[in-house]
Design a protein around this motif. Structure first.
Motif, short mmCIF file in Angstrom:
data_model
loop_
_atom_site.label_atom_id
_atom_site.label_comp_id
_atom_site.label_asym_id
_atom_site.label_seq_id
_atom_site.Cartn_x
_atom_site.Cartn_y
_atom_site.Cartn_z
N ALA A 94 30.29 14.24 29.58
CA ALA A 94 31.66 14.72 29.80
C ALA A 94 32.08 14.52 31.25
CB ALA A 94 31.77 16.20 29.41
N MET A 95 31.20 14.85 32.19
CA MET A 95 31.55 14.72 33.60
C MET A 95 31.65 13.26 34.03
SD MET A 95 29.62 17.94 35.45
CE MET A 95 27.96 17.37 35.10
N LEU A 96 30.79 12.41 33.48
CA LEU A 96 30.83 10.99 33.83
C LEU A 96 32.08 10.29 33.31
CD1 LEU A 96 27.12 9.81 33.34
CD2 LEU A 96 28.41 9.92 35.49
N ALA A 97 32.75 10.89 32.35
CA ALA A 97 33.94 10.26 31.76
C ALA A 97 35.14 10.28 32.71
CB ALA A 97 34.29 10.96 30.44
N TYR A 98 35.09 11.10 33.77
CA TYR A 98 36.21 11.21 34.69
C TYR A 98 35.72 11.05 36.13
CZ TYR A 98 38.87 12.87 30.77
OH TYR A 98 39.49 12.96 29.55
N ARG A 99 36.49 10.32 36.89
CA ARG A 99 36.18 10.16 38.31
C ARG A 99 36.10 11.55 38.94
NH1 ARG A 99 39.88 6.56 42.40
NH2 ARG A 99 38.73 7.02 44.29
N ASP A 100 35.05 11.79 39.68
CA ASP A 100 34.80 13.07 40.35
C ASP A 100 34.66 14.22 39.37
OD1 ASP A 100 34.84 11.86 42.89
OD2 ASP A 100 37.00 12.18 43.10
N GLY A 101 34.33 13.91 38.12
CA GLY A 101 34.18 14.94 37.10
C GLY A 101 33.12 15.97 37.47
N ALA A 102 32.03 15.53 38.06
CA ALA A 102 30.96 16.47 38.44
C ALA A 102 31.45 17.43 39.52
CB ALA A 102 29.73 15.71 38.92
N ASP A 103 32.19 16.93 40.50
CA ASP A 103 32.70 17.81 41.55
C ASP A 103 33.64 18.86 40.98
OD1 ASP A 103 31.32 16.62 43.61
OD2 ASP A 103 32.98 15.32 44.23
N VAL A 104 34.52 18.45 40.08
CA VAL A 104 35.50 19.38 39.51
C VAL A 104 34.80 20.45 38.69
CG1 VAL A 104 37.45 19.59 37.92
CG2 VAL A 104 37.37 17.70 39.54
N ALA A 123 31.49 21.33 38.57
CA ALA A 123 30.53 22.14 39.33
C ALA A 123 31.24 23.15 40.23
CB ALA A 123 29.62 21.25 40.15
N THR A 124 32.31 22.73 40.87
CA THR A 124 33.05 23.64 41.75
C THR A 124 33.68 24.77 40.95
OG1 THR A 124 33.46 21.87 43.33
CG2 THR A 124 34.91 23.80 43.44
N SER A 125 34.29 24.42 39.82
CA SER A 125 34.92 25.45 38.98
C SER A 125 33.88 26.46 38.50
CB SER A 125 35.61 24.79 37.79
OG SER A 125 36.19 25.75 36.96
N TYR A 126 32.72 25.96 38.09
CA TYR A 126 31.64 26.84 37.66
C TYR A 126 31.17 27.73 38.82
CZ TYR A 126 27.09 28.56 36.32
OH TYR A 126 26.02 29.38 36.09
N SER A 127 30.96 27.12 39.98
CA SER A 127 30.46 27.86 41.14
C SER A 127 31.43 28.96 41.59
CB SER A 127 30.21 26.92 42.32
OG SER A 127 29.15 26.04 42.02
N PHE A 128 32.72 28.69 41.46
CA PHE A 128 33.73 29.67 41.84
C PHE A 128 33.91 30.74 40.77
CE2 PHE A 128 36.43 26.77 44.85
CZ PHE A 128 35.37 26.69 45.72
N ARG A 183 20.67 28.31 34.97
CA ARG A 183 21.29 27.84 36.22
C ARG A 183 20.54 26.64 36.79
NH1 ARG A 183 21.76 33.31 36.94
NH2 ARG A 183 19.97 33.37 38.33
N THR A 184 19.22 26.64 36.69
CA THR A 184 18.44 25.51 37.19
C THR A 184 18.80 24.24 36.44
OG1 THR A 184 16.63 26.98 37.83
CG2 THR A 184 16.08 24.65 37.51
N LEU A 185 18.94 24.34 35.13
CA LEU A 185 19.35 23.18 34.33
C LEU A 185 20.73 22.69 34.76
CD1 LEU A 185 18.00 24.53 30.97
CD2 LEU A 185 17.35 22.29 31.94
N LEU A 186 21.66 23.62 34.95
CA LEU A 186 23.00 23.21 35.40
C LEU A 186 22.95 22.54 36.77
CD1 LEU A 186 25.37 26.15 34.40
CD2 LEU A 186 25.14 23.91 33.32
#
Length: 191
Positions: free
Chosen positions: A85-95, A97-102, A132-135
Motif C-alpha cells: 500500500a505504501m509503495l503504491a504512492y510516492r512518499d507513501g511510507a512517510d505519510v 508512518a508520520t500519521s501513525y506516529s502522531f 510496534r517493532t513489526l511496524l
C-alpha cells in the motif's frame, strides 16, 4: 465550487503522487481544486489531519486478502499488504508512518498485528511491543526503498533501482525474534 471531503483527499493523493510530500501544501492543493486554501480548513482543521486522511486512504486502497489461520502467516500478510500500500504512492511510507506516529490515523495495521499476535497465544506483555517493532521494520524498509528509488530516478545518486527486495527475509528475521522472545519469556517494556 464546493468539494466533499473525499474529493479533497482524492486530489491530495494525486498531488502527493506527482509532486511528493514536500510539495503537498494547502496552497498547492487549493490551487489544484480551484479554491482558496482557507476553504480546505472547512474539511480539515490542520494539514496533519489532511495527511492522516490521506494515510488512511492509502491503506484503504491497498491490497486486502483473506487472512490465513496461523498467526505468523497473518502477521506476514498484514506487513506485506502495508508495504504494498505504501509503495503504491510516492512518499507513501512517510505519510503513513508520520500519521501513525502522531496518533492521527493509519492505526489499522497496528490493530491487525495486535489481533494476530494475540490470537497466536503470545505473552500479552509482548504483543504491543512486537506489533510496534513489526511496524517500525515495515516503515523503515519502505522508506529506504522509496528514498533509493526516488533518488535514483531523479539522478541524485548514480545507482540503478534495486532489482529485488530483501523485505521477506528481513520480516522473517523479525518474526523469528518475536518467536524467540515469546519462548524465552523476555519481557518487553511498553511506553
Amino acid at each position: 465550487m464546493r468539494y466533499h471531503r473525499e474529493a479533497v483527499v482524492e486530489r491530495a493523493l494525486g498531488v502527493l503522487d506527482v509532486y511528493g510530500l514536500a510539495d503537498l501544501t494547502m496552497r498547492r492543493l487549493g490551487t489544484e481544486l480551484g479554491v482558496q486554501p482557507s476553504a480546505l480548513y472547512h474539511h480539515f482543521a490542520t494539514k496533519q489531519l489532511l495527511l492522516a486522511a490521506v494515510a488512511d486512504e492509502i491503506l484503504a486502497r491497498g491490497p486486502h486478502g483473506p487472512r490465513p489461520e496461523h498467526w505468523d502467516d497473518r502477521v506476514a500478510l498484514v506487513c506485506t499488504e502495508l508495504r504494498d500500500a505504501m509503495l503504491a504512492y510516492r512518499d507513501g511510507a512517510d505519510v503513513v508512518a508520520t500519521s501513525y506516529s502522531f496518533g492521527l490515523g493509519a492505526a489499522a495495521p497496528y490493530d491487525d498485528l495486535v489481533a494476530a499476535l494475540a490470537d497466536g497465544g503470545l505473552d500479552p506483555a509482548l504483543v504491543p511491543t512486537a506489533a510496534r517493532t513489526l511496524l517500525h521494520f515495515v516503515f523503515g524498509h519502505v522508506t529506504d526503498e522509496q528514498t533509493h528509488l526516488q533518488a535514483s530516478s531523479a539522478g541524485a545518486i548514480d545507482d540503478d533501482p534495486w532489482p529485488s527486495s530483501d523485505f521477506a527475509a528481513g520480516l522473517g528475521i523479525v518474526l523469528d525474534g518475536i518467536r524467540l522472545a515469546n519462548r524465552s519469556g523476555i519481557e518487553k517494556h511498553t511506553p
